[in-house]
Design a protein around this motif. Structure first.
Motif, PDB file in Angstrom:
ATOM      1  N   GLY B  64       1.001  -1.216   0.060  1.00 42.73           N
ATOM      2  CA  GLY B  64       0.062  -0.050  -0.032  1.00 42.73           C
ATOM      3  C   GLY B  64       0.757   1.282   0.001  1.00 42.73           C
ATOM      4  O   GLY B  64       0.578   2.204  -0.650  1.00 42.73           O
ATOM      5  N   ALA B  65       1.742   1.193   0.828  1.00 44.33           N
ATOM      6  CA  ALA B  65       2.609   2.459   1.141  1.00 44.33           C
ATOM      7  C   ALA B  65       3.386   2.600  -0.401  1.00 44.33           C
ATOM      8  O   ALA B  65       3.725   3.768  -0.834  1.00 44.33           O
ATOM      9  N   THR B  66       3.693   1.527  -1.042  1.00 47.56           N
ATOM     10  CA  THR B  66       4.691   1.640  -2.357  1.00 47.56           C
ATOM     11  C   THR B  66       3.719   2.124  -3.251  1.00 47.56           C
ATOM     12  O   THR B  66       4.129   3.076  -4.265  1.00 47.56           O
ATOM     13  N   SER B  71       2.668   5.941  -7.203  1.00 48.20           N
ATOM     14  CA  SER B  71       1.797   6.441  -8.276  1.00 48.20           C
ATOM     15  C   SER B  71       0.577   7.444  -7.514  1.00 48.20           C
ATOM     16  O   SER B  71      -0.309   7.605  -8.331  1.00 48.20           O
ATOM     17  N   GLY B  72       0.658   7.565  -6.388  1.00 50.08           N
ATOM     18  CA  GLY B  72      -0.190   8.586  -5.708  1.00 50.08           C
ATOM     19  C   GLY B  72      -0.367  10.050  -6.309  1.00 50.08           C
ATOM     20  O   GLY B  72      -1.365  10.539  -6.376  1.00 50.08           O
ATOM     21  N   ALA B 145      -4.692   4.273  -7.148  1.00 51.23           N
ATOM     22  CA  ALA B 145      -3.759   5.222  -6.544  1.00 51.23           C
ATOM     23  C   ALA B 145      -4.034   6.728  -6.959  1.00 51.23           C
ATOM     24  O   ALA B 145      -3.677   7.747  -6.112  1.00 51.23           O
ATOM     25  N   GLN B 146      -4.717   6.944  -8.072  1.00 49.59           N
ATOM     26  CA  GLN B 146      -4.972   8.468  -8.491  1.00 49.59           C
ATOM     27  C   GLN B 146      -6.206   8.746  -7.738  1.00 49.59           C
ATOM     28  O   GLN B 146      -6.543  10.048  -8.129  1.00 49.59           O
ATOM     29  N   LEU B 147      -7.135   7.855  -7.383  1.00 49.71           N
ATOM     30  CA  LEU B 147      -8.244   8.453  -6.835  1.00 49.71           C
ATOM     31  C   LEU B 147      -8.382   9.461  -6.021  1.00 49.71           C
ATOM     32  O   LEU B 147      -9.004  10.273  -5.938  1.00 49.71           O
ATOM     33  N   PRO B 148      -7.413   9.441  -4.850  1.00 45.64           N
ATOM     34  CA  PRO B 148      -7.537  10.572  -3.837  1.00 45.64           C
ATOM     35  C   PRO B 148      -7.135  11.776  -4.650  1.00 45.64           C
ATOM     36  O   PRO B 148      -7.862  12.961  -4.088  1.00 45.64           O
TER      37      PRO B 148
END
Lengths: 439, 319
Positions: B64-66, B71-72, B145-148
């Motif tokens: 999750g962190a990776t 990609s966040g 990952a891009q959703l937030p």
């Protein structure tokens, strides 16, 4: 009061609500809102429901706790709480127990559900392990929220109970010792003859103040009358002197040289009090005479006084000065006395010979009980520090042999003891004084 | 199994459903993606063997962190096995968070937070899945990952008075989602209503309990002493909330229903409602906490007739 658990619930719910709000998803927002409302409503409800609860909503009662407890005994104590609130509640009751009272059956805490008028009884057992004055309590009463979010805590100061832990020998009747520790009087074999000695010395002419019961009728021919005179007075005066300088604190917690000496002095006091003939006093010394209780006729009251003082004996700064102590005692003791000195004899010996001569000239006798400090610590596990302890023990043995040698050269009776205690040597010394009357 | 476990069980249908929807949106599901899903489900092992709990969570936390670190913020795709592994974990993230919440029965704060996070993750994976189908789990992971970031943009539009369309976290919610979410919410509230009665009182925020010293090592000087132990009231720990707590539950459900109704009628007023509830709830909590800390001192009453005589101070009692 909101507990840490309650604050964490508020924080967690609030953080969740903020995140949910950021999602703009109404379902998730509604759920997160429900969590937050539940947590805050539960806290508010608890505080409103028990808003009238105060100290006057509880009636406390402690079962009988003896004011004096012997070291090493066991006491079952506790507290009974009657709840007089208006609505039922979860109550937690806890008692503050001093560290010197290890708990044998416990714990001293409990939780229970009570309705108005009902009681909760907390009971536990403790073992007083250290001499001194201690306080049990105060009792803590907590009104708990079953979910752990809030609580009300009360600690009524009146629930405290004072207790003095005295050496076990002071409360010997409660311990029920072997027959050997009772005097023959206590056993019903009454050999006491008040004012009489044990060894016949000579006859002397009768004086008007003599007790007529001392009259030697067979040897008396009117108008000349004789009375019997004895070598040793029946009523002995004994003074227990405790060296409370720092070296006496050597040893483990509750088993130091001073603790063992106090036990020996307490045994002496108990024996004399129950034997009923002699007089007993107490002195403590560290550089100067710190405490002096003049020898008085042995009685239960005197024993209580000695017991309370022995309970509070603790090491003090100051150096043990043998000659100065003897000079002080020579001045204070009015009648020829037996002085039982418990000391490491660690201090200057200058002037001892002269002081001892003066001391003896007044008819006093000195018995020293010397703790062998090298044996007051148990053998450690094999470790790098073990050799250091061996070296320290060797040095202490050399010092101990030296002071014992000096004392014996002066003709002082010296009885060493180890960490198992001084009771044996004290009993031996006292029975030899009493000519076998005790034990 | 106590009430906490039963309540948490009701949460999982929603979480499993959202994972199922997410997996359905991926056309190629390889072994690497399956491994990622396994990493998300791994904390289930820790529930059975508590000593492995931390170990079971570590792979999921790492993945999750990776995923979010790489990609966040910016678009950094990881093609290949590693990307599929990260995407596989993203498919199972609602279950992962639900299992983590199940690890914390003694901490209502952390549990509440993780459960809300699990609800958010459910909505998120359903939203990402609705944009699919994806050729591989790698692409799904990138979208997740891009959703937030996308949500933050939408929120910015809302806060500046605009109306974003669509709201990223509100896509793809089917008719199944709402009943499952309400069931999960009810279960989560029930789990909050109970405590473990086998835990010591400090689980309720009370004080530390001392361990007992073994019995039989010391003699008793008071023959009646041990008999007195029988007078003691048996310790009883609460198993759950009291009946009055149902009031709190009722208020909570009422607030949730009001929020849902308002959202369906006039969504613009949802935020003021939430803000108002937070101000009232937090203000009353803090106020009562402050007031309860400043209670006047009152002497307690002593019993009119002591149960036993002799409760006097040390110096005046004879031997």
């Amino acid at each position: 009061v909101i507990t840490r658990r309650g604050w964490s619930a508020v924080a967690g719910a609030l953080l969740g609500l903020l995140l949910a709000t950021a999602s703009l998803n109404p379902v998730v927002v509604a759920i997160a809102l429900a969590f937050f409302v539940f947590v805050s409503a539960e806290i508010v409800r608890f505080h409103l429901q028990y808003r009238r609860i105060g100290l006057d909503s509880f009636v406390l009662d402690r079962p009988h706790t003896p004011a004096r407890l012997p070291v090493g005994s066991e006491l079952v104590t506790g507290v009974t709480v009657r709840y007089e609130g208006s609505t039922a509640a979860w109550l937690a009751v806890s008692d503050v127990v001093p560290e010197a009272f290890p708990i044998t059956v416990g714990p001293p805490r409990m939780v229970g559900y009570v309705r108005p008028g009902q009681t909760l009884s907390l009971r536990y057992a403790i073992r007083p392990a250290l001499r001194g004055a201690f306080v049990l309590g105060p009792v803590g009463i907590a009104l708990l929220d079953p979910l752990g979010f809030s609580r009300h805590t009360f600690r009524p100061p009146v629930s405290r109970r004072a207790a003095t832990v005295v050496p076990a020998a002071i409360l010997a009747p409660a311990i029920r010792p072997g027959l050997a520790l009772f005097s023959r009087t206590a056993l019903g074999i009454d050999l006491r003859r008040r004012g009489y000695g044990t060894e016949f010395r000579s006859l002397r002419p009768y004086q008007p103040f003599d007790d007529i019961r001392h009259m030697a009728w067979k040897r008396s021919r009117p108008p000349t009358y004789y009375v019997r005179e004895f070598e040793q007075e029946s009523r002995q005066t004994i003074l227990a002197v405790l060296d409370i300088s720092v070296p006496m604190s050597a040893g483990l917690w509750g088993e130091s040289a001073l603790d063992r000496s106090v036990e020996g002095a307490a045994l002496l006091a108990a024996l004399i009090s129950r034997q009923g003939e002699d007089r007993i006093g107490l002195a403590t010394y560290a550089g100067s005479l710190f405490q002096y209780i003049a020898p008085t006729r042995a009685s239960e009251l005197a024993l209580v006084k000695l017991g309370d003082n022995l309970a509070m004996v603790a090491p003090r700064p100051g150096e043990f000065q043998f000659a100065k102590l003897l000079d002080e005692l020579t001045k204070r003791l009015e009648t020829p006395s037996h002085v039982f000195l418990f000391s490491t004899l660690q201090g200057p010996m200058t002037g001892l010979h002269l002081s001892l001569m003066k001391f003896r000239r007044r008819g006093h006798r000195l018995y020293t009980f010397v703790p062998r400090l090298a044996g007051f610590y148990p053998d450690p596990e094999p470790s790098p520090g073990a050799s250091a302890l061996d070296w320290a023990r060797g040095q202490e043995r050399l010092r101990s042999e030296y002071v014992l040698g000096v004392a014996r050269a002066e003709g002082i009776v010296s009885l060493p003891f180890d960490r198992r205690g001084a009771n044996g040597v004290v009993l031996r010394a006292y029975t030899s004084i009493r000519g076998g009357m005790v034990g | 199994m106590n009430r906490t476990d039963v309540g948490l069980l009701a949460v999982f249908p929603l979480l499993v459903y959202s994972t199922f929807v997410a997996v359905g949106s991926v056309s190629t599901f390889g072994a690497d993606a399956a491994l990622g899903v396994v990493a998300a489900f791994l904390p289930a092992l820790g529930l059975v063997r508590r000593e492995t709990a931390v170990l079971a969570v570590v792979p999921g936390v790492f993945l999750g962190a990776t995923l979010f670190l790489t990609s966040g913020i910016t678009v950094n795709d990881f093609p290949g096995a590693f990307g599929n592994l990260l995407g596989g974990w993203a498919l199972g993230v609602p279950v992962f968070l639900g299992l983590c919440a199940a690890y914390l029965p003694d901490s209502p704060g952390s549990r509440t937070f993780l459960l809300v996070l699990a609800f958010l993750a459910s909505a998120a994976v359903i939203s990402v899945a609705s944009v699919g189908p994806y050729p591989s789990s790698d692409a799904f992971g990138l979208g997740f990952a891009q959703l937030p970031r996308a949500q933050a943009s939408a929120l910015g539009v809302v806060l500046t008075g605009g109306a974003p369309s669509p709201v990223p976290m509100f896509r793809g919610t089917s008719s199944v989602f709402l009943p499952l979410a309400l069931l999960a919410a009810a279960g989560a509230l029930v789990s909050l209503l109970s405590v473990d009665p086998t835990k010591p009182p400090e689980a309720l925020g009370y004080e530390r309990v001392d361990p007992n010293v073994p019995e039989g090592r010391f003699r008793s000087l008071f023959p009646e002493g041990r008999a007195r132990l029988a007078e003691a009231t048996a310790t009883e720990l609460p198993a759950g909330a009291e009946a009055p707590s149902l009031t709190s539950l009722f208020v909570a459900v009422l607030a949730a229903m009001a929020a849902l109704t308002l959202a369906s009628l006039d969504a613009d007023h949802l935020m003021p409602l939430v803000a108002g509830v937070v101000i009232i709830g937090l203000g009353s909590t803090l106020g009562l906490s402050y007031a309860s800390r400043n209670v006047g001192k009152v002497s307690p009453r002593t019993p009119s007739a002591p149960l036993e005589p002799g409760t006097v101070a040390a110096p005046s009692e004879p031997l």
